[in-house]
Write a protein that holds these residues in place. Structure first.
Motif, mmCIF file in Angstrom:
data_model
loop_
_atom_site.group_PDB
_atom_site.id
_atom_site.type_symbol
_atom_site.label_atom_id
_atom_site.label_comp_id
_atom_site.label_asym_id
_atom_site.label_seq_id
_atom_site.Cartn_x
_atom_site.Cartn_y
_atom_site.Cartn_z
ATOM 1 N N PHE A 18 10.244 11.637 2.442
ATOM 2 C CA PHE A 18 9.685 12.633 3.245
ATOM 3 C C PHE A 18 9.901 13.426 1.737
ATOM 4 O O PHE A 18 10.422 13.409 0.977
ATOM 5 C CB PHE A 18 11.310 13.056 3.835
ATOM 6 N N ILE A 19 8.943 14.003 2.023
ATOM 7 C CA ILE A 19 8.512 15.636 1.250
ATOM 8 C C ILE A 19 8.876 16.454 1.493
ATOM 9 O O ILE A 19 7.767 17.129 1.724
ATOM 10 C CB ILE A 19 7.287 14.361 0.704
ATOM 11 N N ALA B 229 3.315 5.498 8.860
ATOM 12 C CA ALA B 229 2.369 5.745 8.670
ATOM 13 C C ALA B 229 2.063 6.662 7.817
ATOM 14 O O ALA B 229 0.783 6.586 7.345
ATOM 15 C CB ALA B 229 1.304 6.150 9.846
ATOM 16 N N GLU B 230 3.203 8.090 7.426
ATOM 17 C CA GLU B 230 2.545 7.936 6.534
ATOM 18 C C GLU B 230 3.268 8.161 4.867
ATOM 19 O O GLU B 230 3.317 9.226 4.410
ATOM 20 C CB GLU B 230 3.287 9.759 7.278
ATOM 21 N N LYS C 89 0.855 -0.909 0.210
ATOM 22 C CA LYS C 89 0.264 0.266 -0.070
ATOM 23 C C LYS C 89 0.875 1.446 -0.111
ATOM 24 O O LYS C 89 0.393 2.339 -0.069
ATOM 25 C CB LYS C 89 -0.685 0.240 1.122
ATOM 26 N N ALA C 90 2.051 1.417 0.540
ATOM 27 C CA ALA C 90 3.001 2.292 0.903
ATOM 28 C C ALA C 90 3.473 2.871 -0.089
ATOM 29 O O ALA C 90 3.657 3.754 -0.802
ATOM 30 C CB ALA C 90 4.616 2.065 1.639
ATOM 31 N N GLN C 91 3.862 1.797 -1.757
ATOM 32 C CA GLN C 91 4.795 2.370 -2.225
ATOM 33 C C GLN C 91 3.403 2.515 -3.575
ATOM 34 O O GLN C 91 3.534 2.925 -4.033
ATOM 35 C CB GLN C 91 5.414 0.041 -2.926
ATOM 36 N N HIS C 92 2.182 1.796 -3.546
ATOM 37 C CA HIS C 92 1.557 1.890 -4.207
ATOM 38 C C HIS C 92 1.036 3.262 -4.254
ATOM 39 O O HIS C 92 1.170 4.393 -4.668
ATOM 40 C CB HIS C 92 0.124 1.758 -3.978
ATOM 41 N N LEU C 93 1.249 3.703 -3.069
ATOM 42 C CA LEU C 93 1.161 5.836 -2.384
ATOM 43 C C LEU C 93 1.988 6.744 -2.894
ATOM 44 O O LEU C 93 1.949 8.026 -3.279
ATOM 45 C CB LEU C 93 1.361 6.109 -1.150
ATOM 46 N N ASP C 94 3.403 5.443 -2.042
ATOM 47 C CA ASP C 94 4.473 6.650 -3.174
ATOM 48 C C ASP C 94 4.150 6.936 -4.392
ATOM 49 O O ASP C 94 4.803 8.202 -5.039
ATOM 50 C CB ASP C 94 6.119 5.451 -2.215
ATOM 51 N N GLN C 95 3.650 5.800 -5.230
ATOM 52 C CA GLN C 95 3.657 6.158 -7.030
ATOM 53 C C GLN C 95 3.252 7.246 -7.299
ATOM 54 O O GLN C 95 3.310 7.726 -8.023
ATOM 55 C CB GLN C 95 3.830 4.437 -7.439
ATOM 56 N N ILE C 96 1.733 7.167 -6.452
ATOM 57 C CA ILE C 96 0.495 7.978 -6.748
ATOM 58 C C ILE C 96 1.276 9.662 -7.139
ATOM 59 O O ILE C 96 0.855 9.787 -7.403
ATOM 60 C CB ILE C 96 -0.859 7.591 -6.609
ATOM 61 N N ARG C 97 1.911 9.826 -5.217
ATOM 62 C CA ARG C 97 2.734 10.547 -5.012
ATOM 63 C C ARG C 97 3.203 10.691 -6.202
ATOM 64 O O ARG C 97 3.240 12.577 -6.590
ATOM 65 C CB ARG C 97 2.974 11.357 -3.620
ATOM 66 N N ARG C 98 4.343 10.495 -6.224
ATOM 67 C CA ARG C 98 5.203 10.733 -7.623
ATOM 68 C C ARG C 98 4.599 11.691 -8.935
ATOM 69 O O ARG C 98 5.889 12.458 -9.608
ATOM 70 C CB ARG C 98 6.206 9.571 -7.789
#
Length: 553
Positions: free
Chosen positions: A407-408, A402-403, A357-366
């Motif tokens: 770090f963005i 959890a975030e 789930k974290a990798q998916h979130l990181d990808q769509i954020r990028r």
């Protein structure tokens, strides 16, 4: 949308009733006139903290009501239905009364409500942006939160937080199993022995046997007192029952002559019925009583067991049953405790679920970051920052949280040829205020709230920059209702409704809010641009500012 505000004895307002229109509404006035009056009143109705300064001097309380209209399929409509507060009017009435003592009361659609309920419905109705919002840009989590909010990543971000929580919980359970494994068998053996010792005695109700033992211990005195009472009530030559019957006959003969005597007679008649029932029950109680020495010995033995076990387990006799139930629950948990190997597998599975789930979130954020940074760049360039440039930087975290996994940071430069640096490090105060303003406007485009409040967010800008801000807010006002406190004539000129705050020289001082007609509006714009003295030049400039609104409409 917000349709009406009514202020009674609120701060400088004696009694104000204000109708608010759809579109872009501005609030202006001289320094000290009380421009924050309307927003403070609205905030009070939305459940925000208040104090006694909101109560007009010399009065006991202030009373504020905000009325909103809403659509049948809106989030606030669902909230009202869930809380059984909807009605046929299609309106939401939020009322707050603030007392000079410091207390306050709240109502939603006429029903007394808590401040937490006011805040819940308030968050659905209104979004507030202030001049202090630029400080949020300097907080490390802000770029990530802004990216998620604008890109509508709430659900995947929440899924990551939930998965992280489950992973951490499983880690703790696994460690607890490892720690408990050594002492688990010993504790099980202790609990089983204690439960066996209490199993027979807890089937007995301690309070019942204690009461029965007490009754048998005092059997002789009870019977003596009950027999004496029965004799006085019914068995002696001059008993109470006979005396009461004689009294009733005497009063009955006169009951028709006085309404008060009639009431007395009925009361005595009821008392006779109650006394007869009590006498019959007492006679039945006496007939059923018998002294059983063997039963008394049995009860005494049971009580001794209760007291011995209570001393042993350091509790009260009547609480042994509770101790027994708690030991049973603990024993059940110990038997159900999974072995560390099984829990280790759960830790691994939950960790993998979190990482997915974290990798998916990181990808769509990028993926969302570059176009959003580009959009922000183009918007900020309009505000006298022609070389502005933004980009998001993703730095992998040493340890996932959890975030997410990164770090963005939001990087910024205002000068051509100079690499972008973290916003907090390189942006000046004036640049921060303009960037914050644009980010707030972009956020507002995505909000579900129908009312947006901007409290002096245009501080630090002027001239052509202020005119562009005014156009942005006016454009936004075509889709949602906007309330904006401003000092900038260029912003105010773009309004659909212009409210002027004026301080009146009353005793005590008071403020009023009036809606300006077009001619009055131009005079106020002239005051804002030229000061107290309004001449032909400032008046002509104010008219030109107003004409710009209609040219861009």
């Amino acid at each position: 949308m917000l349709t009406h505000l009514n202020l009674l004895n609120f701060a400088l307002a004696d009694h104000l009733a204000i109708d608010i229109e759809q579109g872009f509404n501005v609030l202006t006035g001289e320094t000290g006139a009380g421009k924050s009056l309307l927003l403070d009143a609205l905030s009070a109705c939305l459940g925000e903290r208040t104090d006694t300064n909101y109560v007009r001097y010399g009065t006991e309380k202030s009373d504020v009501t905000a009325i909103f209209s809403y659509q049948a399929d809106s989030p606030e409509a669902l909230w009202l239905k869930t809380h059984e507060l909807d009605d046929e009017s299609g309106e939401i009435h939020l009322r707050r009364v603030i007392f000079a003592t410091g207390r306050s009361k709240a109502w939603i659609n006429g029903r007394p409500s808590s401040l937490s309920e006011l805040k819940e419905i308030g968050r659905l109705l209104v979004q507030l942006y202030s001049q202090h919002s630029q400080q949020q840009l300097l907080e490390p989590p802000y770029p990530k939160h802004w990216l998620d909010r604008y890109s509508d990543f709430h659900l995947p971000a929440q899924a990551v937080r939930d998965a992280y929580s489950i992973w951490q919980k499983n880690i703790k359970m696994h460690q607890a199993a490892l720690d408990a494994q050594a002492t688990r068998l010993q504790r099980i053996e202790t609990l089983e022995r204690q439960l066996e010792e209490l199993e027979e005695v807890i089937s007995i109700d301690y309070k019942e046997i204690e009461q029965e033992f007490d009754r048998l211990s005092h059997h002789e005195h009870i019977m003596q007192d009950c027999s004496y009472s029965l004799n006085v009530l019914d068995d002696s030559e001059q008993n109470i029952t006979q005396e009461l019957s004689s009294l009733l006959r005497r009063i009955e003969s006169h009951a028709g002559r006085s309404e008060q005597l009639s009431e007395i007679y009925n009361s005595m008649l009821n008392a006779q019925s109650e006394l007869e029932d009590a006498t019959a029950n007492l006679r039945q109680f006496i007939d059923r009583q018998s002294f059983d020495p063997e039963r008394m010995e049995q009860l005494n033995a049971q009580l001794e067991i209760f007291h011995r076990l209570a001393r042993k387990y350091r509790t009260q006799p009547e609480l042994l049953k509770i101790e027994f139930d708690e030991w049973q629950q603990e024993l059940q948990k110990l038997h159900q405790l999974e072995d560390p190997e099984t829990l280790a597998e759960q830790v691994e599975l939950s960790q993998q679920d979190f990482l997915n789930k974290a990798q998916h979130l990181d990808q769509i954020r990028r993926e969302a970051a570059p176009p959003l940074a580009k959009q922000l760049t183009e918007q900020v360039k309009q505000l006298a920052l022609p070389e502005a440039y933004f980009e998001f930087r993703f730095d992998p975290l040493e340890q996932a949280s959890a975030e997410g996994l990164s770090f963005i940071q939001l990087l910024f430069t205002a000068n051509k040829g100079i690499p972008a640096q973290p916003l907090a490090r390189v942006a000046s105060g004036g640049e921060l205020s303009r960037i914050a303003l644009i980010m707030q406007v972009m956020n507002a485009e995505k909000t579900e709230s129908e009312v947006l409040v901007f409290d002096e967010i245009d501080v630090g800008i002027s001239g052509g920059t202020a005119e562009i801000v005014g156009r942005l807010l006016a454009s936004l006002g075509q889709h949602v209702q906007i309330l904006c406190i401003t000092h900038q004539a260029q912003v105010a000129a773009q309004s659909d409704q212009h409210l002027l705050v004026k301080k009146l020289q009353t005793d005590p001082a008071s403020s009023t809010i009036i809606e300006l007609e077009e001619e009055q509006l131009v005079l106020e714009l002239a005051r804002m641009t030229g000061g107290v003295e309004i001449n032909e030049t400032t008046l002509q400039h104010a008219k030109q500012l107003r004409q710009l609104k209609f040219q861009h409409s």
